[in-house]
Write a protein that holds these residues in place. Structure first.
Motif, PDB file in Angstrom:
ATOM      1  N   GLU A   1      65.437  31.596  14.836  1.00  0.00           N
ATOM      2  CA  GLU A   1      66.748  32.033  15.314  1.00  0.00           C
ATOM      3  C   GLU A   1      67.851  31.024  14.992  1.00  0.00           C
ATOM      4  OE1 GLU A   1      66.575  33.320  19.396  1.00  0.00           O
ATOM      5  OE2 GLU A   1      64.802  34.560  19.011  1.00  0.00           O
TER       6      GLU A   1
ATOM      7  N   LYS B   1      60.762  29.924  17.794  1.00  0.00           N
ATOM      8  CA  LYS B   1      62.021  30.559  18.181  1.00  0.00           C
ATOM      9  C   LYS B   1      63.198  29.732  17.674  1.00  0.00           C
ATOM     10  CE  LYS B   1      64.934  32.119  21.900  1.00  0.00           C
ATOM     11  NZ  LYS B   1      65.148  32.323  23.303  1.00  0.00           N
ATOM     12  N   GLN B   2      63.140  28.428  17.863  1.00  0.00           N
ATOM     13  CA  GLN B   2      64.233  27.571  17.410  1.00  0.00           C
ATOM     14  C   GLN B   2      64.439  27.699  15.900  1.00  0.00           C
ATOM     15  OE1 GLN B   2      63.705  23.364  17.935  1.00  0.00           O
ATOM     16  NE2 GLN B   2      65.808  22.924  17.357  1.00  0.00           N
TER      17      GLN B   2
ATOM     18  N   PRO C   1      55.457  28.504  20.320  1.00  0.00           N
ATOM     19  CA  PRO C   1      56.419  29.608  20.374  1.00  0.00           C
ATOM     20  C   PRO C   1      57.877  29.140  20.509  1.00  0.00           C
ATOM     21  CG  PRO C   1      54.515  30.133  21.719  1.00  0.00           C
ATOM     22  CD  PRO C   1      54.369  28.688  21.310  1.00  0.00           C
TER      23      PRO C   1
ATOM     24  N   ILE D   1      65.890  27.225  23.422  1.00  0.00           N
ATOM     25  CA  ILE D   1      64.729  27.503  22.562  1.00  0.00           C
ATOM     26  C   ILE D   1      63.563  28.128  23.317  1.00  0.00           C
ATOM     27  CG2 ILE D   1      65.391  25.645  20.996  1.00  0.00           C
ATOM     28  CD1 ILE D   1      62.919  24.084  21.959  1.00  0.00           C
TER      29      ILE D   1
ATOM     30  N   PRO E   1      61.332  30.840  24.799  1.00  0.00           N
ATOM     31  CA  PRO E   1      61.180  32.287  24.608  1.00  0.00           C
ATOM     32  C   PRO E   1      61.544  33.044  25.885  1.00  0.00           C
ATOM     33  CG  PRO E   1      59.290  31.103  23.735  1.00  0.00           C
ATOM     34  CD  PRO E   1      60.110  30.101  24.501  1.00  0.00           C
ATOM     35  N   ASP E   2      62.068  34.233  25.715  1.00  0.00           N
ATOM     36  CA  ASP E   2      62.530  35.044  26.854  1.00  0.00           C
ATOM     37  C   ASP E   2      61.407  35.387  27.829  1.00  0.00           C
ATOM     38  OD1 ASP E   2      65.072  35.005  25.763  1.00  0.00           O
ATOM     39  OD2 ASP E   2      64.798  36.925  24.724  1.00  0.00           O
TER      40      ASP E   2
END
Length: 140
Positions: free
Chosen positions: A95, A91-92, A87, A39, A41-42
């Motif tokens: 996505e 994301k979790q 964030p 989870i 973020p990149d």
């Protein structure tokens, strides 16, 4: 807490709830950081290290809420923490990333994301950084 104004009693109750919440979440971050890696973020550098550091911050914040001398700093730190993890929560949810032990539906993610500002307020209130909405007698 008997005989205390509702604001003071609520602050004590909320502080105790946050100690349990952040103590538990911090322990999970330290015990199972790899479960939370998907989870992250990149754009977060060294994500495993960040997960471990946030676990330590959660435990430190929970412990500091116990100390009247450290309580304000703990409230501010935990409020900032709750803002910073948003964030990863987004994301979790967006996505559809599965994390063992957590539900995958929007019945979980929707309220969790909507509750984040309440959690930020709770940390500020429990730490004594805000009296809102209990302060009375002030005119706008």
């Amino acid at each position: 807490m008997i005989g205390q104004p509702i604001e003071a009693a609520g602050r004590v109750w909320l502080r105790q709830a946050l100690i349990v919440l952040y103590g538990g979440i911090g322990a999970v971050h330290l015990a199972a950081p790899d479960a939370l890696m998907p989870i992250m973020p990149d754009w977060v550098p060294a994500p495993r290290l960040v997960i471990l550091a946030t676990g330590l911050c959660e435990l430190a914040g929970a412990a500091a809420l116990l100390s009247p001398r450290l309580r304000r700093a703990a409230g501010g730190g935990l409020a900032l923490y709750a803002l910073c993890v948003w964030p990863a929560n987004l994301k979790q949810a967006l996505e559809g990333i599965h994390v063992a032990g957590l539900p995958d539906s929007w019945w979980y993610h929707g309220p969790r994301l909507a509750f984040q500002p309440v959690l930020i307020w709770a940390a500020l209130f429990a730490g004594g950084l805000t009296d809102w909405p209990f302060r009375r007698g002030r005119s706008a």
